[in-house]
Design a protein around this motif. Structure first.
Motif, mmCIF file in Angstrom:
data_model
loop_
_atom_site.group_PDB
_atom_site.id
_atom_site.type_symbol
_atom_site.label_atom_id
_atom_site.label_comp_id
_atom_site.label_asym_id
_atom_site.label_seq_id
_atom_site.Cartn_x
_atom_site.Cartn_y
_atom_site.Cartn_z
ATOM 1 N N GLY A 81 0.786 -1.233 0.000
ATOM 2 C CA GLY A 81 0.000 0.000 0.000
ATOM 3 C C GLY A 81 0.817 1.282 0.000
ATOM 4 O O GLY A 81 0.273 2.367 0.190
ATOM 5 N N ILE A 82 2.133 1.194 -0.211
ATOM 6 C CA ILE A 82 2.952 2.400 -0.266
ATOM 7 C C ILE A 82 2.641 3.148 -1.563
ATOM 8 O O ILE A 82 2.566 4.361 -1.600
ATOM 9 N N ILE A 83 2.469 2.371 -2.630
ATOM 10 C CA ILE A 83 1.979 2.923 -3.896
ATOM 11 C C ILE A 83 0.595 2.310 -4.086
ATOM 12 O O ILE A 83 0.463 1.088 -4.147
ATOM 13 N N SER A 84 -0.437 3.157 -4.128
ATOM 14 C CA SER A 84 -1.792 2.626 -4.278
ATOM 15 C C SER A 84 -1.968 2.069 -5.687
ATOM 16 O O SER A 84 -1.260 2.456 -6.621
ATOM 17 N N LYS A 85 -2.917 1.168 -5.837
ATOM 18 C CA LYS A 85 -3.183 0.573 -7.151
ATOM 19 C C LYS A 85 -3.494 1.658 -8.182
ATOM 20 O O LYS A 85 -3.102 1.561 -9.336
ATOM 21 N N GLU A 86 -4.181 2.722 -7.750
ATOM 22 C CA GLU A 86 -4.531 3.820 -8.663
ATOM 23 C C GLU A 86 -3.289 4.596 -9.101
ATOM 24 O O GLU A 86 -3.284 5.209 -10.160
ATOM 25 N N LYS A 87 -2.258 4.608 -8.277
ATOM 26 C CA LYS A 87 -1.036 5.375 -8.586
ATOM 27 C C LYS A 87 0.010 4.548 -9.338
ATOM 28 O O LYS A 87 1.040 5.074 -9.748
ATOM 29 N N LYS A 88 -0.258 3.251 -9.515
ATOM 30 C CA LYS A 88 0.730 2.380 -10.150
ATOM 31 C C LYS A 88 1.057 2.833 -11.582
ATOM 32 O O LYS A 88 2.230 2.959 -11.942
ATOM 33 N N GLU A 89 0.053 3.093 -12.378
ATOM 34 C CA GLU A 89 0.290 3.510 -13.772
ATOM 35 C C GLU A 89 1.025 4.852 -13.856
ATOM 36 O O GLU A 89 2.013 4.961 -14.578
ATOM 37 N N PRO A 90 0.572 5.888 -13.113
ATOM 38 C CA PRO A 90 1.331 7.146 -13.135
ATOM 39 C C PRO A 90 2.777 6.949 -12.664
ATOM 40 O O PRO A 90 3.695 7.572 -13.192
ATOM 41 N N PHE A 91 2.990 6.073 -11.690
ATOM 42 C CA PHE A 91 4.344 5.797 -11.206
ATOM 43 C C PHE A 91 5.183 5.189 -12.328
ATOM 44 O O PHE A 91 6.329 5.587 -12.550
ATOM 45 N N LEU A 92 4.600 4.232 -13.052
ATOM 46 C CA LEU A 92 5.336 3.579 -14.142
ATOM 47 C C LEU A 92 5.690 4.564 -15.259
ATOM 48 O O LEU A 92 6.723 4.403 -15.913
ATOM 49 N N LYS A 93 4.864 5.577 -15.455
ATOM 50 C CA LYS A 93 5.140 6.576 -16.497
ATOM 51 C C LYS A 93 6.400 7.385 -16.185
ATOM 52 O O LYS A 93 7.089 7.828 -17.096
ATOM 53 N N VAL A 94 6.699 7.596 -14.909
ATOM 54 C CA VAL A 94 7.878 8.371 -14.532
ATOM 55 C C VAL A 94 9.062 7.487 -14.114
ATOM 56 O O VAL A 94 10.163 7.992 -13.928
ATOM 57 N N TYR A 95 8.822 6.183 -13.998
ATOM 58 C CA TYR A 95 9.881 5.255 -13.598
ATOM 59 C C TYR A 95 10.973 5.258 -14.666
ATOM 60 O O TYR A 95 10.711 5.053 -15.840
ATOM 61 N N LYS A 96 12.199 5.539 -14.244
ATOM 62 C CA LYS A 96 13.306 5.635 -15.205
ATOM 63 C C LYS A 96 13.928 4.265 -15.467
ATOM 64 O O LYS A 96 13.830 3.363 -14.644
ATOM 65 N N LYS A 97 14.576 4.164 -16.601
ATOM 66 C CA LYS A 97 15.195 2.914 -17.047
ATOM 67 C C LYS A 97 16.118 2.340 -15.958
ATOM 68 O O LYS A 97 17.126 2.958 -15.610
ATOM 69 N N PRO A 98 15.783 1.149 -15.415
ATOM 70 C CA PRO A 98 16.543 0.617 -14.285
ATOM 71 C C PRO A 98 17.983 0.236 -14.618
ATOM 72 O O PRO A 98 18.794 0.041 -13.717
ATOM 73 N N GLU A 99 18.316 0.143 -15.896
ATOM 74 C CA GLU A 99 19.712 -0.118 -16.267
ATOM 75 C C GLU A 99 20.565 1.138 -16.111
ATOM 76 O O GLU A 99 21.781 1.060 -15.993
ATOM 77 N N ASP A 100 19.931 2.315 -16.128
ATOM 78 C CA ASP A 100 20.650 3.581 -16.057
ATOM 79 C C ASP A 100 20.495 4.316 -14.720
ATOM 80 O O ASP A 100 21.357 5.089 -14.327
ATOM 81 N N PHE A 101 19.361 4.093 -14.049
ATOM 82 C CA PHE A 101 19.052 4.804 -12.801
ATOM 83 C C PHE A 101 18.597 3.836 -11.729
ATOM 84 O O PHE A 101 17.856 2.898 -12.010
ATOM 85 N N MET A 102 19.009 4.118 -10.495
ATOM 86 C CA MET A 102 18.429 3.380 -9.377
ATOM 87 C C MET A 102 17.229 4.185 -8.892
ATOM 88 O O MET A 102 17.290 5.406 -8.777
ATOM 89 N N CYS A 103 16.129 3.492 -8.668
ATOM 90 C CA CYS A 103 14.950 4.118 -8.093
ATOM 91 C C CYS A 103 15.091 3.929 -6.591
ATOM 92 O O CYS A 103 15.136 2.803 -6.100
ATOM 93 N N VAL A 104 15.200 5.054 -5.872
ATOM 94 C CA VAL A 104 15.446 4.990 -4.428
ATOM 95 C C VAL A 104 14.301 5.654 -3.677
ATOM 96 O O VAL A 104 13.934 6.798 -3.959
ATOM 97 N N PHE A 105 13.733 4.918 -2.740
ATOM 98 C CA PHE A 105 12.711 5.444 -1.849
ATOM 99 C C PHE A 105 13.449 5.867 -0.586
ATOM 100 O O PHE A 105 13.938 5.030 0.174
#
Length: 137
Positions: free
Chosen positions: A94-118
């Motif tokens: 529930g840290i990322i709600s199901k409704e926010k999953k798609e918007p999150f994926l739109k801004v998620y950067k290429k994992p080979e080039d960037f680490m996504c850090v919370f």
């Protein structure tokens, strides 16, 4: 803590960046640079093993109940501990709600080039993307 505090002041606030202020990200950036190769290795492993196409790393200085511990600040004499997780676990917890999953994926950067850090600090938490090759060629 809002995004501006976590990431340091933006130039719009008073005409000059406040880079002199000791932000938690100063020590975090140093640790991420130090950890970059290990984090990238884990990210690739998560993707290659089919665990997730969207690895997320949690940077914290206390204790959190998400992800798997990969880099312990106590053992490595650093300021930040890093845990590995996935988008799926963030949605499941529930840290990322199901409704926010798609918007999150739109801004998620290429994992080979960037680490996504919370990044978790006592005042709150936020996502940042940190490039693996920062400062190297």
């Amino acid at each position: 803590m809002d995004r501006e505090e976590l990431l340091g002041a933006t130039p719009e606030e008073n005409g000059t960046p406040k880079k002199k202020q000791e932000s938690p990200l100063v020590s975090l950036e140093k640790d991420l640079e130090f950890y970059a190769d290990a984090i990238k290795e884990v990210a690739i492993e998560i993707m290659v093993e089919g665990i997730s196409a969207h690895p997320i790393f949690i940077a914290h200085q206390h204790e959190v109940n998400i992800g798997e511990l990969i880099l312990n600040k106590e053992e490595l004499n650093t300021d930040w501990t890093i845990q590995a997780s996935t988008l799926e676990e963030f949605v499941e917890k529930g840290i990322i709600s199901k409704e926010k999953k798609e918007p999150f994926l739109k801004v998620y950067k290429k994992p080979e080039d960037f680490m996504c850090v919370f990044v978790i600090v006592p005042e709150g938490a936020n996502f940042i993307y940190y490039p693996y090759k920062k400062g190297r060629g």
